[in-house]
Design a protein around this motif. Structure first.
Motif, PDB file in Angstrom:
ATOM      1  N   UNK A 103       0.844  -1.184   0.000  1.00  0.00           N
ATOM      2  CA  UNK A 103       0.000   0.000   0.000  1.00  0.00           C
ATOM      3  C   UNK A 103       0.889   1.248   0.000  1.00  0.00           C
ATOM      4  N   UNK A 104       0.471   2.310  -0.686  1.00  0.00           N
ATOM      5  CA  UNK A 104       1.285   3.548  -0.673  1.00  0.00           C
ATOM      6  C   UNK A 104       1.474   4.026   0.762  1.00  0.00           C
ATOM      7  N   UNK A 105       2.703   4.262   1.185  1.00  0.00           N
ATOM      8  CA  UNK A 105       2.925   4.731   2.562  1.00  0.00           C
ATOM      9  C   UNK A 105       2.423   6.155   2.751  1.00  0.00           C
ATOM     10  N   UNK A 106       2.157   6.488   3.998  1.00  0.00           N
ATOM     11  CA  UNK A 106       1.593   7.799   4.324  1.00  0.00           C
ATOM     12  C   UNK A 106       2.594   8.653   5.119  1.00  0.00           C
ATOM     13  N   UNK A 107       3.859   8.552   4.758  1.00  0.00           N
ATOM     14  CA  UNK A 107       4.869   9.301   5.507  1.00  0.00           C
ATOM     15  C   UNK A 107       4.680  10.810   5.378  1.00  0.00           C
ATOM     16  N   UNK A 108       4.259  11.270   4.218  1.00  0.00           N
ATOM     17  CA  UNK A 108       4.032  12.705   4.039  1.00  0.00           C
ATOM     18  C   UNK A 108       2.947  13.190   4.983  1.00  0.00           C
ATOM     19  N   UNK A 109       1.867  12.418   5.082  1.00  0.00           N
ATOM     20  CA  UNK A 109       0.775  12.784   5.984  1.00  0.00           C
ATOM     21  C   UNK A 109       1.222  12.690   7.447  1.00  0.00           C
ATOM     22  N   UNK A 110       2.037  11.678   7.751  1.00  0.00           N
ATOM     23  CA  UNK A 110       2.549  11.552   9.110  1.00  0.00           C
ATOM     24  C   UNK A 110       3.406  12.748   9.490  1.00  0.00           C
ATOM     25  N   UNK A 111       4.185  13.248   8.549  1.00  0.00           N
ATOM     26  CA  UNK A 111       5.052  14.391   8.807  1.00  0.00           C
ATOM     27  C   UNK A 111       4.252  15.618   9.232  1.00  0.00           C
ATOM     28  N   UNK A 112       2.981  15.676   8.853  1.00  0.00           N
ATOM     29  CA  UNK A 112       2.146  16.818   9.239  1.00  0.00           C
ATOM     30  C   UNK A 112       1.915  16.870  10.748  1.00  0.00           C
ATOM     31  N   UNK A 113       2.218  15.767  11.444  1.00  0.00           N
ATOM     32  CA  UNK A 113       2.054  15.719  12.900  1.00  0.00           C
ATOM     33  C   UNK A 113       3.314  16.149  13.642  1.00  0.00           C
TER      34      UNK A 113
END
Length: 304
Positions: free
Chosen positions: A219-229
């Protein structure tokens, strides 16, 4: 004694007019808010124990637990294609605006944690802190396959006792220490009476959300979204037996968020129940720490 331990129901219109349900605990005018977001096929009822504790007398805090469309007391959508993150994120923002709930500390279980990351990326000042319950930027295919295997496909029990046995057979490997009473309580959160039958507390059409997913491909990882935290306090909870959130992923999350607090819940899998006194105490301490931060620090992300 807890005030209003069962909470009270509030209904809000989604952007497309569909009726959404939220369970609210504590005074709406408290000035401090926690928003609880459940998993894919779960409801606000999952947070009843945690919410009642966080909104106990003297806490001056409002806790809001949301039923997504197609779950719990929210309306079911005639178009199952709308059971997606884009629509659910818009629904979430409509609820938060209607209840004047921001900024808030978010507690997101599984899908709720993904929505928390998406909200952080879209509206960073909305978050005063975040608790990710058994979810991270990388999802393990084994866990996704297991979830796909039962969502929308549970047998129809003849009683809540039979429903408890169905759940025990499905999830005993993930939750080996639960008692018969625990499984019965789980059945009451999973099934409801409708027209003389016991049916799931969610629209079975939710199964369509996982159709077409190729588990042979990561599945595409969500590291960019995680970085928003990265600018808000973060706590990550993992079940010891989780097959959706790997321990290695939690390690990688901690490397990217130096202040991340970690909690592993023994003898539980995906997703931890957040109902044990020691777990609730850890979450309560974390939430209080988020609320104690100077307001300027909470909004530093806006300039970051």
């Amino acid at each position: 004694m807890l005030a209003d331990p069962a909470g009270r129901s509030i209904f809000i219109s989604a952007p497309d007019g569909l009726k959404l349900h939220a369970r609210c605990y504590g005074p709406r005018s408290a000035g401090r808010t926690v928003v609880c977001l459940p998993g894919l096929a779960r409801t606000a009822a999952d947070f009843e124990t945690l919410a009642a504790a966080l909104a106990a007398p003297g806490e001056a805090r409002c806790v809001i637990a949301l039923d997504y469309r197609g779950r719990g007391l929210s309306d079911y959508d005639r178009d199952p294609a709308k059971y997606n993150f884009h629509v659910e994120l818009a629904d979430l923002q409509a609820v938060l605006t209607a209840l004047d709930a921001l900024p808030a500390v978010f507690v997101g279980t599984s899908r709720g944690g993904i929505l928390t990351m998406l909200l952080a990326a879209l509206r960073p000042t909305a978050l005063a802190g975040a608790v990710l319950n058994d979810i991270g930027p990388v999802l393990e295919p084994k866990g996704l396959m297991r979830i796909k295997g039962y969502v929308g496909k549970l047998p129809e029990p003849r009683s809540f006792g039979e429903g408890a046995e169905i759940l025990r057979r499905l999830f005993d490997a993930q939750f080996p220490k639960l008692t018969g009473e625990d499984w019965l309580n789980a059945a009451h959160r999973t099934f409801k009476e409708a027209n003389g039958r016991l049916v799931t507390t969610y629209d079975p059409a939710l199964a369509k959300t996982m159709e077409g997913v190729d588990f042979e491909k990561p599945m595409p990882p969500l590291w960019k979204e995680f970085e928003a935290l990265r600018h808000v306090p973060l706590m990550t909870i993992r079940g010891e037996h989780s097959d959706l959130l790997a321990a290695e992923t939690v390690d990688a999350m901690a490397q990217r968020h130096a202040g991340m607090e970690r909690l592993e819940v023994a003898d539980q899998g995906h997703a931890p129940l957040l109902a044990e006194p020691e777990v609730i105490a850890r979450i309560a301490t974390f939430v209080a720490g988020c609320e104690a931060r100077p307001r300027a620090a909470q909004f530093a992300v806006a300039a970051g």
